[in-house]
Design a protein around this motif. Structure first.
Motif, PDB file in Angstrom:
ATOM      1  N   ALA A 150      -4.800   2.576  13.057  1.00 10.19           N
ATOM      2  CA  ALA A 150      -6.012   1.746  13.480  1.00 10.19           C
ATOM      3  C   ALA A 150      -6.346   0.377  12.364  1.00 10.19           C
ATOM      4  CB  ALA A 150      -7.382   2.756  13.215  1.00 10.19           C
ATOM      5  N   ILE A 151      -5.735   0.709  11.343  1.00  7.82           N
ATOM      6  CA  ILE A 151      -5.458  -0.774  10.657  1.00  7.82           C
ATOM      7  C   ILE A 151      -4.673  -1.625  10.783  1.00  7.82           C
ATOM      8  CG2 ILE A 151      -4.980  -1.271   7.922  1.00  7.82           C
ATOM      9  CD1 ILE A 151      -6.407   1.296   6.964  1.00  7.82           C
ATOM     10  N   GLU A 152      -3.696  -0.971  11.375  1.00  6.13           N
ATOM     11  CA  GLU A 152      -2.452  -2.012  11.766  1.00  6.13           C
ATOM     12  C   GLU A 152      -2.979  -2.823  12.937  1.00  6.13           C
ATOM     13  OE1 GLU A 152       1.043   0.404  12.932  1.00  6.13           O
ATOM     14  OE2 GLU A 152       1.595   0.411  10.547  1.00  6.13           O
ATOM     15  N   ALA A 153      -3.897  -1.923  14.062  1.00  7.02           N
ATOM     16  CA  ALA A 153      -4.363  -2.811  15.220  1.00  7.02           C
ATOM     17  C   ALA A 153      -5.451  -3.783  14.836  1.00  7.02           C
ATOM     18  CB  ALA A 153      -5.100  -1.765  16.085  1.00  7.02           C
ATOM     19  N   TYR A 154      -6.132  -3.352  13.764  1.00  2.00           N
ATOM     20  CA  TYR A 154      -7.239  -4.321  13.291  1.00  2.00           C
ATOM     21  C   TYR A 154      -6.495  -5.670  12.521  1.00  2.00           C
ATOM     22  CZ  TYR A 154     -11.531  -6.106  11.644  1.00  2.00           C
ATOM     23  OH  TYR A 154     -12.610  -6.908  11.500  1.00  2.00           O
TER      24      TYR A 154
ATOM     25  N   ALA B 184      -5.402 -11.291  12.813  1.00  2.43           N
ATOM     26  CA  ALA B 184      -4.307 -12.117  12.162  1.00  2.43           C
ATOM     27  C   ALA B 184      -4.584 -13.706  12.417  1.00  2.43           C
ATOM     28  CB  ALA B 184      -3.106 -11.660  12.712  1.00  2.43           C
ATOM     29  N   ALA B 185      -5.025 -14.099  13.581  1.00  2.00           N
ATOM     30  CA  ALA B 185      -5.027 -15.743  13.980  1.00  2.00           C
ATOM     31  C   ALA B 185      -6.109 -16.154  13.310  1.00  2.00           C
ATOM     32  CB  ALA B 185      -5.037 -15.645  15.470  1.00  2.00           C
ATOM     33  N   ASP B 186      -7.604 -15.483  13.078  1.00  2.00           N
ATOM     34  CA  ASP B 186      -8.581 -16.000  12.292  1.00  2.00           C
ATOM     35  C   ASP B 186      -8.567 -15.867  10.891  1.00  2.00           C
ATOM     36  OD1 ASP B 186      -9.537 -16.613  14.945  1.00  2.00           O
ATOM     37  OD2 ASP B 186     -10.741 -14.643  15.226  1.00  2.00           O
ATOM     38  N   MET B 187      -8.033 -14.637  10.535  1.00  2.00           N
ATOM     39  CA  MET B 187      -8.150 -14.266   9.027  1.00  2.00           C
ATOM     40  C   MET B 187      -6.748 -13.864   8.742  1.00  2.00           C
ATOM     41  SD  MET B 187     -11.639 -12.464   8.982  1.00  2.00           S
ATOM     42  CE  MET B 187     -11.661 -11.593  10.273  1.00  2.00           C
TER      43      MET B 187
ATOM     44  N   GLU C  44      -3.008  -9.564   6.272  1.00  2.00           N
ATOM     45  CA  GLU C  44      -1.789  -9.377   5.392  1.00  2.00           C
ATOM     46  C   GLU C  44      -2.180  -8.399   4.454  1.00  2.00           C
ATOM     47  OE1 GLU C  44       0.712 -11.766   1.873  1.00  2.00           O
ATOM     48  OE2 GLU C  44      -0.377 -12.895   3.374  1.00  2.00           O
ATOM     49  N   LEU C  45      -3.420  -8.267   4.130  1.00  2.84           N
ATOM     50  CA  LEU C  45      -4.018  -7.358   2.926  1.00  2.84           C
ATOM     51  C   LEU C  45      -4.087  -5.833   3.606  1.00  2.84           C
ATOM     52  CD1 LEU C  45      -5.394  -6.735   0.365  1.00  2.84           C
ATOM     53  CD2 LEU C  45      -7.575  -7.393   1.394  1.00  2.84           C
ATOM     54  N   LEU C  46      -4.623  -5.809   4.777  1.00  3.84           N
ATOM     55  CA  LEU C  46      -4.347  -4.647   5.620  1.00  3.84           C
ATOM     56  C   LEU C  46      -3.191  -4.011   5.871  1.00  3.84           C
ATOM     57  CD1 LEU C  46      -7.361  -5.652   8.250  1.00  3.84           C
ATOM     58  CD2 LEU C  46      -7.616  -3.889   6.386  1.00  3.84           C
ATOM     59  N   ARG C  47      -2.428  -4.679   6.290  1.00  3.88           N
ATOM     60  CA  ARG C  47      -0.796  -4.327   6.631  1.00  3.88           C
ATOM     61  C   ARG C  47      -0.412  -3.864   5.256  1.00  3.88           C
ATOM     62  NH1 ARG C  47      -0.267  -9.228  10.124  1.00  3.88           N
ATOM     63  NH2 ARG C  47      -0.690  -8.523  12.059  1.00  3.88           N
ATOM     64  N   GLU C  48      -0.588  -4.649   4.183  1.00  4.26           N
ATOM     65  CA  GLU C  48      -0.061  -4.250   2.799  1.00  4.26           C
ATOM     66  C   GLU C  48      -0.530  -2.612   2.480  1.00  4.26           C
ATOM     67  OE1 GLU C  48      -0.161  -7.200  -0.289  1.00  4.26           O
ATOM     68  OE2 GLU C  48       1.032  -8.265   1.012  1.00  4.26           O
ATOM     69  N   SER C  49      -1.895  -2.300   2.663  1.00  2.00           N
ATOM     70  CA  SER C  49      -2.718  -1.431   2.271  1.00  2.00           C
ATOM     71  C   SER C  49      -2.260  -0.217   3.260  1.00  2.00           C
ATOM     72  CB  SER C  49      -4.113  -1.616   2.163  1.00  2.00           C
ATOM     73  OG  SER C  49      -4.551  -1.753   3.478  1.00  2.00           O
ATOM     74  N   ALA C  50      -2.002  -0.359   4.368  1.00  2.00           N
ATOM     75  CA  ALA C  50      -1.867   0.442   5.649  1.00  2.00           C
ATOM     76  C   ALA C  50      -0.026   1.137   5.025  1.00  2.00           C
ATOM     77  CB  ALA C  50      -1.749  -0.136   6.864  1.00  2.00           C
TER      78      ALA C  50
ATOM     79  N   GLY D  68       2.765  -0.676   0.780  1.00  2.00           N
ATOM     80  CA  GLY D  68       3.655  -1.807   0.276  1.00  2.00           C
ATOM     81  C   GLY D  68       5.206  -1.497   0.665  1.00  2.00           C
ATOM     82  N   THR D  69       5.299  -0.589   1.688  1.00  2.00           N
ATOM     83  CA  THR D  69       6.660  -0.452   2.335  1.00  2.00           C
ATOM     84  C   THR D  69       6.664  -1.495   3.499  1.00  2.00           C
ATOM     85  OG1 THR D  69       5.969   1.202   3.734  1.00  2.00           O
ATOM     86  CG2 THR D  69       6.819   1.921   1.432  1.00  2.00           C
ATOM     87  N   ASN D  70       7.934  -1.477   3.973  1.00  2.00           N
ATOM     88  CA  ASN D  70       8.194  -2.496   5.275  1.00  2.00           C
ATOM     89  C   ASN D  70       8.531  -1.549   6.326  1.00  2.00           C
ATOM     90  OD1 ASN D  70       7.844  -5.036   3.961  1.00  2.00           O
ATOM     91  ND2 ASN D  70       9.949  -5.019   3.262  1.00  2.00           N
ATOM     92  N   GLU D  71       7.888  -0.445   6.479  1.00  2.00           N
ATOM     93  CA  GLU D  71       8.245   0.376   7.706  1.00  2.00           C
ATOM     94  C   GLU D  71       7.728   0.051   9.028  1.00  2.00           C
ATOM     95  OE1 GLU D  71       6.019   4.053   6.619  1.00  2.00           O
ATOM     96  OE2 GLU D  71       7.270   4.716   4.926  1.00  2.00           O
ATOM     97  N   LEU D  72       8.433   0.742  10.065  1.00  2.00           N
ATOM     98  CA  LEU D  72       7.850   0.186  11.341  1.00  2.00           C
ATOM     99  C   LEU D  72       6.306   0.469  11.330  1.00  2.00           C
ATOM    100  CD1 LEU D  72      10.685   1.294  13.750  1.00  2.00           C
ATOM    101  CD2 LEU D  72       9.865  -0.995  13.110  1.00  2.00           C
ATOM    102  N   SER D  73       5.872   0.245  12.649  1.00  2.00           N
ATOM    103  CA  SER D  73       4.388   0.311  12.950  1.00  2.00           C
ATOM    104  C   SER D  73       4.426   2.052  13.060  1.00  2.00           C
ATOM    105  CB  SER D  73       3.943  -0.161  14.068  1.00  2.00           C
ATOM    106  OG  SER D  73       2.811   0.101  14.470  1.00  2.00           O
ATOM    107  N   ALA D  74       2.802   2.321  12.818  1.00  2.00           N
ATOM    108  CA  ALA D  74       2.409   3.878  12.818  1.00  2.00           C
ATOM    109  C   ALA D  74       1.945   3.792  14.394  1.00  2.00           C
ATOM    110  CB  ALA D  74       1.539   4.145  12.057  1.00  2.00           C
ATOM    111  N   CYS D  75       1.830   2.891  15.045  1.00  2.00           N
ATOM    112  CA  CYS D  75       1.254   2.787  16.259  1.00  2.00           C
ATOM    113  C   CYS D  75       2.446   2.984  17.387  1.00  2.00           C
ATOM    114  CB  CYS D  75       0.584   1.172  16.388  1.00  2.00           C
ATOM    115  SG  CYS D  75      -0.942   1.215  15.647  1.00  2.00           S
TER     116      CYS D  75
END
Length: 130
Positions: free
Chosen positions: A41-45, A50-53, A58-64, A67-74
Motif C-alpha cells: 500500500a505504501i509503495e502504491a501511494y 511521485a510526480a507531485d511530491m 522517496e521517504l515512503l519508499r525508504e521507510s517501506a 532501507g533495502t533495495n528489494e523488489l516491490s512487495a506489489c
C-alpha cells in the motif's frame, strides 16, 4: 502514540469492533511490522504521489523497504500492469508476442525469487535454532 478520532488501525486488534457501515474514515494507519499488505500500500501511494511530491515518494519508499533495495512487495500490481501494457501493445501493428512473453517469463522469475527469499530466511533461522 495518542488516539486520533475516526482513525482505523490496520490490521485490526482482536478486541476492536469492525467499522460501522456508512462511517467515513479520515485516517488509516498502516503497521509495517505486523501487516503484510502495508508495504504494498505504501509503495502504491509513493508511485501515485511521485510526480507531485517526489520528496514524499522517496521517504515512503525508504521507510517501506526499511532501507533495502528489494523488489516491490506489489507483485500482484506489477503483474496486473504488465498485463495491461501487453494488452495495449497487442493492438499495435508492431506487436511482438514472443518478445513480450520473454519479458513476462523473466519478470515472473524475479518476482518469484523475491517472494521465495523471505521463506528461505525463515528456514535458515529455524535450522540455526535447532
Amino acid at each position: 502514540m495518542f488516539f486520533r478520532p475516526r482513525t482505523t488501525r490496520i490490521p485490526f486488534r482482536a478486541n476492536e469492533q469492525k467499522r460501522k457501515a456508512g462511517q467515513r474514515l479520515q485516517r488509516i494507519e498502516l503497521d509495517l511490522t505486523s501487516d503484510r499488505h502495508a508495504r504494498a500500500a505504501i509503495e502504491a501511494y509513493a508511485d501515485s504521489c511521485a510526480a507531485d511530491m517526489p520528496w514524499l515518494a522517496e521517504l515512503l519508499r525508504e521507510s517501506a523497504a526499511h532501507g533495502t533495495n528489494e523488489l516491490s512487495a506489489c507483485a500482484a500490481t506489477v503483474r496486473r500492469v504488465f498485463g495491461l501494457a501487453q494488452d495495449w501493445a497487442a493492438a499495435q501493428p508492431d506487436y511482438a508476442h514472443g518478445a513480450w512473453e520473454h519479458v513476462r517469463i523473466h519478470l515472473e522469475a524475479a518476482l518469484n525469487r523475491q517472494m521465495k527469499q523471505p521463506e528461505d530466511e525463515e528456514n535458515d533461522e529455524g535450522e540455526h535454532e535447532a
